[in-house]
Design a protein around this motif. Structure first.
Motif, mmCIF file in Angstrom:
data_model
loop_
_atom_site.group_PDB
_atom_site.id
_atom_site.type_symbol
_atom_site.label_atom_id
_atom_site.label_comp_id
_atom_site.label_asym_id
_atom_site.label_seq_id
_atom_site.Cartn_x
_atom_site.Cartn_y
_atom_site.Cartn_z
ATOM 1 N N TYR A 48 0.823 -1.209 0.000
ATOM 2 C CA TYR A 48 0.000 0.000 0.000
ATOM 3 C C TYR A 48 0.856 1.258 0.000
ATOM 4 C CZ TYR A 48 -4.307 -2.633 0.683
ATOM 5 O OH TYR A 48 -5.368 -3.475 0.516
ATOM 6 N N ARG A 49 1.913 1.250 0.792
ATOM 7 C CA ARG A 49 2.687 2.472 0.923
ATOM 8 C C ARG A 49 3.564 2.715 -0.300
ATOM 9 N NH1 ARG A 49 2.544 7.547 2.790
ATOM 10 N NH2 ARG A 49 3.533 7.750 4.808
ATOM 11 N N VAL A 50 4.315 1.697 -0.699
ATOM 12 C CA VAL A 50 5.212 1.885 -1.836
ATOM 13 C C VAL A 50 4.408 1.934 -3.129
ATOM 14 C CG1 VAL A 50 7.246 1.028 -3.030
ATOM 15 C CG2 VAL A 50 7.050 0.736 -0.561
ATOM 16 N N GLY A 51 3.481 0.965 -3.293
ATOM 17 C CA GLY A 51 2.646 0.970 -4.487
ATOM 18 C C GLY A 51 1.809 2.244 -4.554
ATOM 19 N N GLY A 52 1.230 2.608 -3.409
ATOM 20 C CA GLY A 52 0.412 3.824 -3.360
ATOM 21 C C GLY A 52 1.233 5.063 -3.661
ATOM 22 N N GLY A 53 2.441 5.083 -3.144
ATOM 23 C CA GLY A 53 3.313 6.235 -3.376
ATOM 24 C C GLY A 53 3.661 6.389 -4.845
ATOM 25 N N ILE A 54 3.894 5.275 -5.512
ATOM 26 C CA ILE A 54 4.205 5.339 -6.949
ATOM 27 C C ILE A 54 2.950 5.764 -7.717
ATOM 28 C CG2 ILE A 54 4.912 3.996 -8.961
ATOM 29 C CD1 ILE A 54 6.548 2.227 -7.012
ATOM 30 N N PHE A 55 1.816 5.154 -7.376
ATOM 31 C CA PHE A 55 0.544 5.490 -8.035
ATOM 32 C C PHE A 55 0.277 6.990 -7.948
ATOM 33 C CE2 PHE A 55 -3.838 4.188 -9.281
ATOM 34 C CZ PHE A 55 -4.456 5.417 -9.131
ATOM 35 N N THR A 56 0.305 7.502 -6.732
ATOM 36 C CA THR A 56 -0.135 8.882 -6.531
ATOM 37 C C THR A 56 0.741 9.868 -7.292
ATOM 38 O OG1 THR A 56 -0.723 10.556 -4.900
ATOM 39 C CG2 THR A 56 1.071 9.118 -4.302
ATOM 40 N N LYS A 57 2.057 9.645 -7.308
ATOM 41 C CA LYS A 57 2.916 10.612 -7.988
ATOM 42 C C LYS A 57 2.893 10.427 -9.500
ATOM 43 C CE LYS A 57 2.815 12.750 -5.060
ATOM 44 N NZ LYS A 57 2.284 14.108 -4.998
ATOM 45 N N ALA A 93 0.283 9.535 -11.205
ATOM 46 C CA ALA A 93 -0.961 10.166 -11.641
ATOM 47 C C ALA A 93 -0.821 11.690 -11.594
ATOM 48 C CB ALA A 93 -2.108 9.708 -10.757
ATOM 49 N N ASP A 94 -0.246 12.166 -10.522
ATOM 50 C CA ASP A 94 -0.077 13.608 -10.317
ATOM 51 C C ASP A 94 0.761 14.217 -11.447
ATOM 52 O OD1 ASP A 94 0.032 16.091 -9.224
ATOM 53 O OD2 ASP A 94 1.266 15.567 -7.503
ATOM 54 N N VAL A 95 1.946 13.652 -11.634
ATOM 55 C CA VAL A 95 2.860 14.185 -12.649
ATOM 56 C C VAL A 95 2.267 14.034 -14.043
ATOM 57 C CG1 VAL A 95 5.124 13.862 -13.720
ATOM 58 C CG2 VAL A 95 4.896 13.759 -11.232
ATOM 59 N N GLY A 96 1.690 12.858 -14.320
ATOM 60 C CA GLY A 96 1.122 12.610 -15.632
ATOM 61 C C GLY A 96 -0.004 13.588 -15.953
ATOM 62 N N ALA A 97 -0.939 13.735 -15.012
ATOM 63 C CA ALA A 97 -2.081 14.611 -15.245
ATOM 64 C C ALA A 97 -1.624 16.053 -15.437
ATOM 65 C CB ALA A 97 -3.056 14.515 -14.073
ATOM 66 N N ASP A 98 -0.710 16.505 -14.587
ATOM 67 C CA ASP A 98 -0.238 17.890 -14.669
ATOM 68 C C ASP A 98 0.484 18.162 -15.978
ATOM 69 O OD1 ASP A 98 -1.268 18.476 -12.271
ATOM 70 O OD2 ASP A 98 0.637 18.956 -11.284
ATOM 71 N N LEU A 99 1.358 17.218 -16.339
ATOM 72 C CA LEU A 99 2.233 17.480 -17.473
ATOM 73 C C LEU A 99 1.455 17.570 -18.779
ATOM 74 C CD1 LEU A 99 5.297 17.780 -17.073
ATOM 75 C CD2 LEU A 99 5.511 15.739 -18.461
ATOM 76 N N ALA A 130 -7.608 9.943 -11.618
ATOM 77 C CA ALA A 130 -6.505 9.134 -11.094
ATOM 78 C C ALA A 130 -5.701 9.924 -10.076
ATOM 79 C CB ALA A 130 -5.606 8.673 -12.234
ATOM 80 N N ASP A 131 -5.522 11.221 -10.345
ATOM 81 C CA ASP A 131 -4.791 12.074 -9.416
ATOM 82 C C ASP A 131 -5.506 12.116 -8.062
ATOM 83 O OD1 ASP A 131 -3.111 13.918 -8.307
ATOM 84 O OD2 ASP A 131 -3.762 15.603 -9.545
ATOM 85 N N ASN A 132 -6.821 12.279 -8.105
ATOM 86 C CA ASN A 132 -7.599 12.319 -6.863
ATOM 87 C C ASN A 132 -7.638 10.962 -6.165
ATOM 88 O OD1 ASN A 132 -9.114 14.994 -6.199
ATOM 89 N ND2 ASN A 132 -9.009 14.867 -8.432
ATOM 90 N N VAL A 133 -7.711 9.913 -6.970
ATOM 91 C CA VAL A 133 -7.619 8.573 -6.387
ATOM 92 C C VAL A 133 -6.275 8.431 -5.676
ATOM 93 C CG1 VAL A 133 -7.419 6.116 -6.928
ATOM 94 C CG2 VAL A 133 -9.165 7.505 -8.064
ATOM 95 N N GLY A 134 -5.249 8.965 -6.318
ATOM 96 C CA GLY A 134 -3.896 8.862 -5.768
ATOM 97 C C GLY A 134 -3.786 9.449 -4.373
ATOM 98 N N ASP A 135 -4.462 10.570 -4.149
ATOM 99 C CA ASP A 135 -4.413 11.176 -2.810
ATOM 100 C C ASP A 135 -4.908 10.189 -1.761
ATOM 101 O OD1 ASP A 135 -3.425 13.495 -3.828
ATOM 102 O OD2 ASP A 135 -5.360 14.521 -3.922
ATOM 103 N N ASN A 136 -5.987 9.487 -2.101
ATOM 104 C CA ASN A 136 -6.528 8.510 -1.158
ATOM 105 C C ASN A 136 -5.622 7.301 -1.013
ATOM 106 O OD1 ASN A 136 -9.277 9.558 -0.404
ATOM 107 N ND2 ASN A 136 -9.392 9.678 -2.628
ATOM 108 N N VAL A 137 -5.132 6.854 -2.165
ATOM 109 C CA VAL A 137 -4.310 5.654 -2.180
ATOM 110 C C VAL A 137 -3.010 5.865 -1.405
ATOM 111 C CG1 VAL A 137 -2.775 4.464 -3.769
ATOM 112 C CG2 VAL A 137 -5.219 4.576 -4.250
ATOM 113 N N GLY A 138 -2.369 6.998 -1.666
ATOM 114 C CA GLY A 138 -1.083 7.241 -1.020
ATOM 115 C C GLY A 138 -1.230 7.699 0.418
ATOM 116 N N ASP A 139 -2.060 8.715 0.608
ATOM 117 C CA ASP A 139 -2.085 9.370 1.920
ATOM 118 C C ASP A 139 -3.076 8.767 2.898
ATOM 119 O OD1 ASP A 139 -0.142 11.013 1.028
ATOM 120 O OD2 ASP A 139 -1.442 12.696 0.557
#
Lengths: 684, 684
Positions: A175-184, A186-192, A212-221
């Motif tokens: 959850y932590r490592v996978g979630g951390g990769i997911f969230t960033k 999604a974040d970087v991809g969506a922004d870029l 996906a970016d919003n999902v990432g917030d939940n998944v990671g944090d």
């Protein structure tokens, strides 16, 4: 002695309280129309991630479970395997409930912000966090307390419970490592693609990556942070129990005297004590949560602070009460005090470096360009490790004075005792953040957005404290586990004056030091590569879905979530192998030379040190860049879109994987390494 | 046994060879007119720095000398104090000769490039480096060999010689850390005001900071690097001698058997052996230097490589010869082989990460912006530590198998034995670089500049190997010193099964881990602040000197050198205090609890690990950014002034303090800490 049954019972009651709070949240209005459909997409996305991770966890845990079952000492292999699966399940359930709640609380926070104002919105967001916090604590009490209740007459009770902690660690890794990769990713991809290439604003519903970016917030944090804390929480208790169990063979009369007991016959009490303390802790957390809810209407920031501090103080007082009730020396309570205070110090230092004068200085560095922002941020990260590390060192020193190694374990329990509320405040942040995203995506207007931004800002400050807490607690828990490992490995001649021991230790130390650095590189690269997959998918949708940019067609958000999930799942295998594999490789690799335990001790020392240092450095540098950017956005140094702002954006982009992926993964890494070592110790 | 007199005698002969080479350089034409006046300014600037540092060193060394004299065990306090001063003097003399030569070879290299072409220019630049390399080796042999010759009948000979190593370390601290701050402050200051604000090209004589920038190359990369290597060179030998001395009380028959000797009566031979090996090493270096000079006309890059490899191979063969001559086991020679091979591996890995596919990938990352260049560079740095650290671990493991801890010391001696030529190649780089600067400043035209650029490029590749070598050697030397410290501290019960020992060790470990991170932050900040002082001075001159920008007036270069010197001197005090003060504070701070040596052992372990990791990470990330920039400048990804180039410039700017200030300062930091600990060991 108090009956150990009380711990799982209070755990179940705690879960009940969480259920009541959750029911209260679900009763609130979730509005209708666009916001609901957005929120449902986020819920669906979160479940896609959870399901995929869960399948992978099932597979991996069956493999690890089988390894334990077949290779562990036969005296307790069966029970330890069961405990391992229970640990996996408990952590997964906690993560699931937390995610379920967070993805329902977010939309209701938005609606409350629109319809009823700050206080009501804060209450819902914080309630969502509370469900997560209480669930984490309660699942720990039910699992650990239940196992202790069931096996406390078994001489291998400590070993059996280690299985539970290992289960929690393995799940946390995913959850932590996978979630951390997911969230960033999604974040970087969506922004870029969205902001830079398509030229549409952040959180724009046309962007396929926004969900996906919003999902990432939940998944990671939410899920990631929750499983991280859950792991430390279990690790701290089990380390203390293991140390207490080893007192039977290792302790002299003067040690028992420190505890205020007469001798080995008190060991069962000492073994139960950490569980009893966390049992008391969840009650203090519930009271703190009540306090926040009572105060929320007046001053939100103060409410969160008073709630945290209030339950910490209550917890310390209760610790003295427990000592007095069980006729134990107050030395025990001093250890709890020591841990709680050091948690607060570390949290405060984190807050200072990521929010105080340092970030204003950092922003000012932008006057001379991007490079100086980078240099200053890195330097800030490097120097921010000093006080927390020295605080941990002092905590170890002092708590040992009070109650030897057992005291060091208790200090970790002291730091983590009020997890119910500290975790609540951590999980509050992403809920408020998501609420803002939903408000933006459904065009609710300035007023609502302002309220959610306000909630978010409050969360940022307290989250910084929480982050420091998490690192401190992970470090102390890992240290306690490592000392438990050393005690247990029966290293009869771990004597540095023996040259061969010294050599093996140094070789292990160097290997251990490499692990966190390699983990940092792998996780940072993973974010880059996963983001690349996301970017390609978003580009494809903009290219292939007609009318998407004009707002006439819906993006395929689910597909983006899928891509991010797949990328995260794939890219987290290397860190997982590193974490689980290193202690096994070193331990059994050196076993042939008769020095497996010594080499592994060196590896754990090197990895512990490297992990705490890099975790602090990366989290604080990342947090500082993030907040320096926000500070400039408030209108300083030319405000948004100035040259300095652009520099801060670069800092923030570098800081993202630092603070949300690589940094937090260090907590898991060292705890997984420590618990795996503890489990394999009898085999070395 | 061979007479120990041979070592200082060969040392003096080596110095004689260096003198002959220097005379040869001075005979070459230094041209006339503008280039001469520029070169004289550089010479003058270098001397300003040397003089100022020398005054400060005198002051500090008198204080440290007095502390040793009054607080060290009276049996050898006097002799150790004298040895300490000799160490200071030896290192200073080596630095002075190196700087003197480099600042005379640079102009002559320029003129040779203009008048006679590549081969002639290479020969002069490499001869300049050779003088430095041979001087470093020779001063070590004269100092250490002389002391050993004078005191080899004294039972405290090892302790006396430790004073020499400490002197070398203190001087290295000043030249390396001070030099590192100077060079980057001048570089950044000159570039920022000149190129960015005034809009004049790099190395333009109108820029008041340009001379300081050129002085900086000599100060940091000649004097700084030389003192760094000198310190490791002495440290490795003395650690081995100290370990050999401790064999008398610690070793059983099976240990002596490994060495192929019958018992303690061979200890004098074993103590002299590292000196004998380095004595042989300087001869191999001289032969290697001859080989380079013979081959230089054909292929410059190959010449340098063949010279280095040739002398390494010769040295290994000679080590077997020495064993056979002294009837020692070949185990000894295997340790030398082990050290030499691991030096080559570490150097090759460094070359790969800072020059191979990784830097092309790094430049390609620029396609997605500055941030990805930063992330990838940091990730590259993090992962580049793995193979070197594991190589060091393997070296420790294997050399111990051959000859116990004594073997670990020998491996360090093996890595450093051919310092004469490895250092020559290191010092060749800045001379070639300076030659290019002089050509540019005196407008010698494309053709000359092309030749000097070519020389510079050759130097870069080999310098990367040298840098890896330096870090590996520093790490191994420090490790040997630390093990010598543990042996000597008479830690009778350093037993991890004792909980109190374990606690104290961990507390020390955490303190130790903080030190390199703090040192990194302090040195990076120091560069920023010193650069700021420079910037203000250059701005002032542009503002206040009429006609400066129009080329009608001369800038006051001396004033800039002065400012950079003052800033460097002031800002290096904190790192120096950290390095010298930490072991003293920890050792004596914990002395009251009876665990000073144990706490200090922990601190040294933590600091050693952190220093090697950060040194490698910072040097390699910095080197990679630098070379990625150069790669883009060659015309890839849009070439100079493209967006990607700008991104690489940011990376290079961040990398500058990484690779030239903070990274190299780690080598010194850990060696100073180790040698100070060794010196105070008997007092704990």
């Amino acid at each position: 002695m108090v009956s150990p049954a009380i711990t799982p019972i209070i755990g179940i009651l705690g879960l009940g309280v969480a259920g009541i709070i959750l029911a209260g949240i679900l009763k609130k209005s979730k509005g209708e129309g666009v916001p609901v459909s957005i929120s449902e997409k986020i819920q669906r996305g979160a479940m896609v991630f959870m399901r995929r991770e869960f399948m992978l966890i099932s597979l991996v845990s069956v493999i690890i479970g089988a390894l334990i079952y077949f290779f562990q000492k036969p005296e307790y292999a069966g029970q330890q395997t069961i405990a391992f699966f229970l640990g996996c399940i408990a952590s997964s359930v906690a993560g699931f409930i937390g995610m379920y709640t967070a993805t329902r609380a977010n939309i209701r926070t938005t609606i409350a912000a629109r319809d009823s104002g700050t206080a009501a919105a804060l209450k819902i967001a914080f309630s969502g966090g509370s469900v997560m916090g209480l669930t984490v604590a309660a699942m720990g009490l039910i699992g650990l307390g239940g196992l202790f209740y069931a096996f406390n007459k078994n001489i291998h009770v400590a070993e059996i419970m280690e299985g539970f902690a290992m289960g929690a660690s393995v799940v946390a890794l995913f959850y932590r490592v996978g979630g951390g990769i997911f969230t960033k990713a999604a974040d970087v991809g969506a922004d870029l693609v969205g902001k830079v290439e398509a030229g549409i604003p952040e959180d724009d519903p046309r962007n396929p990556g926004v969900i996906a970016d919003n999902v990432g917030d939940n998944v990671g944090d939410v899920a990631g942070m929750g499983s991280d804390i859950f792991e430390s929480y279990c690790g701290a208790q089990i380390a203390t129990i293991a140390i207490a169990a080893s007192l039977a063979t290792r302790a002299g009369a003067e040690v028992f005297e420190k505890f205020g007991v007469s001798g080995p016959e008190a060991i069962p009490t000492l073994m139960y004590l950490p569980l009893l303390l966390t049992t008391v802790g969840i009650v203090c957390s519930i009271l703190g949560i009540l306090l926040v809810n009572m105060m929320a209407a007046k001053e939100p920031a103060k409410a969160l602070r008073y709630g945290t501090m209030g339950s910490a103080i209550l917890y310390i007082i209760a610790a003295f009460g427990v000592c007095s009730m069980l006729s134990l020396s107050f030395n025990i309570a001093y250890c709890i005090l020591c841990g709680a205070v050091s948690g607060i110090i570390i949290g405060t230092v984190t807050e200072y470096y990521t929010g105080g004068k340092p970030i204003r200085d950092l922003a000012a560095q932008g006057e001379t360009g991007v490079a100086t922002i980078m240099i200053s941020g890195l330097s800030l990260g490097l120097k921010s490790v000093a006080i927390p590390l020295l605080t941990i060192a002092a905590t170890v020193y002092i708590s040992f004075e009070f109650a030897n190694l057992y005291g060091v374990g208790l200090a970790a329990v002291g730091m983590l005792g009020t997890v119910g509320i500290t975790m609540a405040i951590d999980a509050y942040g992403p809920i408020a953040d998501n609420a803002g995203g939903i408000a933006e995506m459904s065009h609710m207007g300035e007023e609502t957005r302002k309220i959610t931004d306000g909630l978010d800002a409050v969360g940022n400050t307290t989250a910084a404290i929480g982050k420091g807490f998490a690192i401190g607690a992970a470090g102390l828990a890992a240290l306690a586990l490592i000392t438990a490992f050393i005690q247990k490995a029966h290293i009869d001649s771990f004597d540095f004056t023996d040259q061969s021991t010294l050599r093996t230790f140094f070789v292990g130390l160097f290997i251990g030091g490499v692990v966190p650095f390699l983990n940092g590189a792998i996780t940072m690269d993973a974010v880059g590569k996963a983001a690349f997959d996301m970017i390609n998918e978003i580009r494809r949708q903009f290219r292939e879905i007609p009318g998407l940019l004009e707002g006439k067609a819906e993006p395929d958000s689910d597909k983006c979530v899928d891509i991010a999930t797949a990328a995260a799942t794939k890219r987290m295998m290397m860190p997982a192998i590193l974490a689980v594999g290193t202690p096994i490789a070193v331990g059994f690799g050196f076993k042939a030379t008769g020095a497996g335990a010594i080499a592994l001790t060196g590896t754990l020392c090197g990895a512990l040190l490297g992990c705490i240092l890099l975790a602090l450095m990366m989290s604080n540098a990342g947090g500082a860049w993030d907040n320096a950017k926000k500070y400039v956005e408030e209108g300083h140094h030319g405000g948004k879109n100035s040259e300095i702002h652009k520099g801060c954006v670069v800092g923030d982009t570098v800081g993202d994987p630092f603070k949300d992926t690589s940094g937090p993964s260090m907590n898991i890494l060292i705890n997984v390494m420590a618990i795996v070592s503890l489990v394999i110790a009898p085999l070395l």
